[in-house]
Design a protein around this motif. Structure first.
Motif, PDB file in Angstrom:
ATOM      1  N   THR A 275      57.944  43.803  35.312  1.00  0.00           N
ATOM      2  CA  THR A 275      56.778  43.564  34.223  1.00  0.00           C
ATOM      3  C   THR A 275      55.944  42.320  34.845  1.00  0.00           C
ATOM      4  O   THR A 275      54.783  42.166  35.005  1.00  0.00           O
ATOM      5  N   ASP A 278      54.125  43.373  38.036  1.00  0.00           N
ATOM      6  CA  ASP A 278      53.016  44.284  37.778  1.00  0.00           C
ATOM      7  C   ASP A 278      51.824  43.606  37.075  1.00  0.00           C
ATOM      8  O   ASP A 278      50.666  43.875  37.359  1.00  0.00           O
ATOM      9  N   VAL A 279      52.226  42.663  36.341  1.00  0.00           N
ATOM     10  CA  VAL A 279      51.186  41.776  35.867  1.00  0.00           C
ATOM     11  C   VAL A 279      50.557  41.059  36.962  1.00  0.00           C
ATOM     12  O   VAL A 279      49.238  40.742  37.032  1.00  0.00           O
ATOM     13  N   GLN A 282      48.005  43.269  38.981  1.00  0.00           N
ATOM     14  CA  GLN A 282      46.924  43.370  38.116  1.00  0.00           C
ATOM     15  C   GLN A 282      45.816  42.201  38.232  1.00  0.00           C
ATOM     16  O   GLN A 282      44.649  42.369  38.197  1.00  0.00           O
ATOM     17  N   LEU A 283      46.410  40.987  38.183  1.00  0.00           N
ATOM     18  CA  LEU A 283      45.405  39.896  38.201  1.00  0.00           C
ATOM     19  C   LEU A 283      44.931  39.581  39.783  1.00  0.00           C
ATOM     20  O   LEU A 283      43.635  39.377  39.713  1.00  0.00           O
TER      21      LEU A 283
END
Length: 324
Positions: A275, A278-279, A282-283
């Motif tokens: 997780t 993935d964050v 995305q950033l």
């Protein structure tokens, strides 16, 4: 009342245990006292017939979510039916799922009654509790009774029980464990730091930043324990550099997690790392951040200058160029 001889068969009623809609407006056309007596007897006979249908279907325990009529309760005692009143719909839905029987909207026996080994009442500190007991290995439900001196303590114990059940569920899916108390994060940070120093370009700083982020967890544990963060981290770095990856942060300092039996669940740890990754991705894919700002509002003065107010010409006092 304890049911031991015969196996309890349940009927869950999501209605009143008595006449249907007792408060509903109705008009009975009666011409003489005999009609009144017949009407009352017919009503009682109907209730007794409904209770007899439950007994004929081998129902000996009825759980009711609603009001209980005294006369209907008398008929239930006559046929040896135990009546339990529940004040929460949530408990009824839970019992329906555990016992495997549907909620009945009327005073009728279900097609598949719920079953268990024994039903009895047990006194607790503040009242009486009804216990549904299963003696078979595959018990479908389990109840934990928590006691404490304060409400905050009970909430903490309840939260710990939920965490324990969740951990057991995850271990049933994957029984593998990892060293806890920040030992796993420290070991991963060491590996990423060694790899990042050897890589060039943008990959090297990325590995080093990830290692620093992982190292913040044992630092937080040391800070929460009231320990010196710099001293504890220096000892942990030395231990992990020496190859002792089972070194973690305890209440009084660094500990051996294998001796203290402090472990983390692999599936939960892996999911958390995925997780986080993935964050971060995305950033990094965000090119621009648009911020909408409100335009400043000009506030008029509450006390304007009277001289300037006189100098401003009033539209009413102006004369028209056409002389009107």
């Amino acid at each position: 009342m304890v049911l031991k001889r015969c196996r309890p068969c349940f009927s869950l009623l999501a209605c009143a245990f008595g006449p249907a809609s007792p408060n509903a407006p109705a008009t009975a056309r009666l011409t003489n006292p005999a009609d009144l007596t017949k009407f009352r007897k017919g009503k009682e006979q109907l209730l007794e017939k409904q209770v007899a249908q439950l007994a004929a279907a081998y129902i000996n325990v009825v759980v009711v979510w609603g009001e209980i009529d005294e006369k209907t309760l008398t008929h239930a005692d006559k046929y040896g039916i135990m009546v339990i009143q529940v004040n929460s719909r949530r408990e009824m839905v839970y019992l329906s799922a555990v016992l495997g029987t549907p909620l009945m909207p009327y005073l009728l026996p279900p097609l598949e009654p719920g079953k268990c080994q024994r039903v009895y009442g047990q006194e607790l500190v503040q009242g009486l509790a009804v216990v549904f007991e299963w003696e078979c290995p595959g018990t479908p439900a389990l109840t934990l009774v928590l006691r404490g001196a304060t409400t905050e303590g009970l909430r903490g114990a309840e939260q710990a029980a939920y965490h324990g059940i969740d951990a057991y569920f995850q271990l049933c899916q994957d029984p593998r464990l990892l060293p806890g108390a920040g030992a796993t994060e420290m070991a991963l940070a060491k590996m990423l730091r060694e790899r990042g120093t050897k890589l060039g370009g943008p990959s090297g700083p990325t590995f080093l930043a990830f290692a620093q982020a992982l190292q913040s967890l044992p630092e937080t544990l040391a800070e929460n324990a009231g320990l010196g963060v710099s001293e504890v981290m220096a000892e942990m770095n030395g231990a992990h550099q020496a190859g002792n990856f089972l070194t973690g942060v305890g209440v009084e300092g660094i500990i051996n997690v294998a001796q203290e039996e402090v472990w983390d669940i692999l599936i939960a740890k892996a999911q958390g790392l995925r997780t986080v990754a993935d964050v971060v991705l995305q950033l990094l894919t965000v090119d621009e951040i648009v911020v909408a700002k409100k335009s400043p509002t000009h506030q008029q003065g509450l006390n304007p200058d009277p001289k300037k107010a006189k100098e401003q010409a009033s539209p009413i006092g102006k004369k028209s160029p056409w002389g009107q």
